[in-house]
Motif scaffolding. Structure first.
Motif, PDB file in Angstrom:
ATOM      1  N   UNK A 158       0.830  -1.209   0.000  1.00  0.00           N
ATOM      2  CA  UNK A 158       0.000   0.000   0.000  1.00  0.00           C
ATOM      3  C   UNK A 158       0.862   1.256   0.000  1.00  0.00           C
ATOM      4  N   UNK A 159       1.994   1.179   0.681  1.00  0.00           N
ATOM      5  CA  UNK A 159       2.907   2.333   0.693  1.00  0.00           C
ATOM      6  C   UNK A 159       3.628   2.457  -0.646  1.00  0.00           C
ATOM      7  N   UNK A 160       4.091   1.337  -1.184  1.00  0.00           N
ATOM      8  CA  UNK A 160       4.845   1.355  -2.441  1.00  0.00           C
ATOM      9  C   UNK A 160       4.002   1.792  -3.627  1.00  0.00           C
ATOM     10  N   UNK A 220      12.020 -10.025 -17.488  1.00  0.00           N
ATOM     11  CA  UNK A 220      13.157 -10.950 -17.548  1.00  0.00           C
ATOM     12  C   UNK A 220      14.231 -10.410 -18.481  1.00  0.00           C
ATOM     13  N   UNK A 221      13.823  -9.934 -19.633  1.00  0.00           N
ATOM     14  CA  UNK A 221      14.780  -9.450 -20.621  1.00  0.00           C
ATOM     15  C   UNK A 221      15.428  -8.134 -20.189  1.00  0.00           C
ATOM     16  N   UNK A 222      14.652  -7.264 -19.556  1.00  0.00           N
ATOM     17  CA  UNK A 222      15.133  -5.925 -19.244  1.00  0.00           C
ATOM     18  C   UNK A 222      15.851  -5.846 -17.900  1.00  0.00           C
ATOM     19  N   UNK A 223      15.331  -6.590 -16.906  1.00  0.00           N
ATOM     20  CA  UNK A 223      15.859  -6.443 -15.555  1.00  0.00           C
ATOM     21  C   UNK A 223      16.505  -7.720 -15.008  1.00  0.00           C
ATOM     22  N   UNK A 224      16.262  -8.828 -15.682  1.00  0.00           N
ATOM     23  CA  UNK A 224      16.764 -10.102 -15.194  1.00  0.00           C
ATOM     24  C   UNK A 224      15.774 -10.748 -14.248  1.00  0.00           C
ATOM     25  N   UNK A 270       3.158  -9.429  -2.256  1.00  0.00           N
ATOM     26  CA  UNK A 270       4.563  -9.830  -2.343  1.00  0.00           C
ATOM     27  C   UNK A 270       5.105  -9.615  -3.749  1.00  0.00           C
ATOM     28  N   UNK A 271       4.323 -10.031  -4.738  1.00  0.00           N
ATOM     29  CA  UNK A 271       4.756  -9.904  -6.127  1.00  0.00           C
ATOM     30  C   UNK A 271       4.832  -8.435  -6.543  1.00  0.00           C
ATOM     31  N   UNK A 277      10.395  -3.035  -6.629  1.00  0.00           N
ATOM     32  CA  UNK A 277      11.809  -2.980  -6.273  1.00  0.00           C
ATOM     33  C   UNK A 277      12.699  -3.406  -7.431  1.00  0.00           C
ATOM     34  N   UNK A 278      12.267  -4.426  -8.150  1.00  0.00           N
ATOM     35  CA  UNK A 278      13.085  -4.984  -9.250  1.00  0.00           C
ATOM     36  C   UNK A 278      13.235  -3.992 -10.396  1.00  0.00           C
ATOM     37  N   UNK A 279      12.227  -3.184 -10.619  1.00  0.00           N
ATOM     38  CA  UNK A 279      12.216  -2.317 -11.796  1.00  0.00           C
ATOM     39  C   UNK A 279      12.558  -0.869 -11.477  1.00  0.00           C
TER      40      UNK A 279
END
Length: 280
Positions: A158-160, A220-224, A270-271, A277-279
């Motif tokens: 909710x914060x993110x 997957x292609x852009x960030x792994x 979670x996802x 965070x990943x992107x």
């Protein structure tokens, strides 16, 4: 559900009661004890002002005082009425939330009407579910069903998603439908959780028409993205498509519960947290 809960202004920890018991839940648990134990007091003269000694609750209170309160049994008040008053003071004015659950477990352990014990547990669980407690009675013990980590995942999501109103609206709606005390809607709560995932995928990929599978490939292609993780995510969220899955199979089930909706909300948050965070 009140305005603050519907619109996401009330803290998650007040909606899902973990490490706390609000007055609504406290009253509901007390009422269950009154109905299932205290009101079944029977003495050959009948009145609640009559003594506990010689009544059908004598052994219950002796066990309670000896094994739980750790007091002398000759200190048990004379009447059922006076005893209830003393316990009422402990329950509502002195006990911390965890001590109330200790007392609930003691009432289950020393329950004086064994044939009705399952009904007592069922009524307690009804109260815990209606008031969105993070605990349930399982095998006669108060057992955690919502962990600290799960609550933190929802809070963080909710914060993110503050910058992404669409995603946040889906999460708030999922939480609202799952935790509505009067009319919970687990089926649509699950749908809203999935919609939140789809929404964040469209934002991350900047493609309004992308599917989750396509989004995972782009990420997957852009960030792994580790292949095993991608597969597990694809399997878990594969039912967001029109193929076999939650929209066609799970949502057709008639016995969806709080646990199902909570699992999906936590999994989706979670996802979402992972993707954000990943992107970055």
């Amino acid at each position: 559900m009140r305005f603050s809960e519907r619109n996401g202004y009330k803290p998650i920890r007040e909606i899902i009661q973990k490490n706390s018991i609000n007055m609504d839940l406290k009253n509901a648990l007390w009422n269950t004890i009154i109905v299932c134990i205290f009101n079944k007091y029977s003495y050959h003269f009948g009145a609640r002002s009559r003594p506990i000694i010689g009544s059908n609750l004598e052994s219950f209170f002796q066990l309670l005082f000896h094994s739980f309160f750790k007091k002398r049994i000759d200190q048990i008040p004379y009447s059922i009425e006076a005893t209830i008053d003393d316990i009422d003071t402990l329950f509502f004015k002195k006990y911390q939330w965890y001590e109330i659950y200790d007392f609930i477990e003691a009432c289950i352990e020393y329950f004086p009407f064994q044939d009705d014990k399952d009904s007592f547990n069922t009524l307690l669980n009804d109260c815990l579910q209606i008031e969105n407690s993070a605990y349930r009675i399982i095998n006669n013990k108060v057992t955690e069903i919502t962990s600290e980590q799960e609550i933190k995942s929802i809070e963080e999501a909710l914060q993110n998603t503050n910058p992404y109103s669409g995603v946040q609206q889906h999460l708030n709606q999922s939480l609202k439908l799952m935790s509505d005390r009067q009319n919970p809607d687990y089926r649509n709560s699950i749908k809203e959780s999935i919609s939140a995932v789809e929404s964040i995928c469209k934002i991350v990929t900047q493609d309004e028409k992308t599917t989750l599978g396509q989004a995972l490939k782009i990420i997957e292609n852009k960030y792994g993205l580790h292949e095993a993780l991608k597969k597990s995510l694809s399997q878990l969220y594969g039912y967001t498509s029109d193929a076999d899955g939650i929209r066609h199979a799970m949502l057709e089930e008639s016995n969806l519960s709080y646990i199902d909706a909570k699992f999906m909300l936590v999994a989706c948050t979670n996802f979402i947290n992972y993707l954000i965070e990943k992107t970055k």
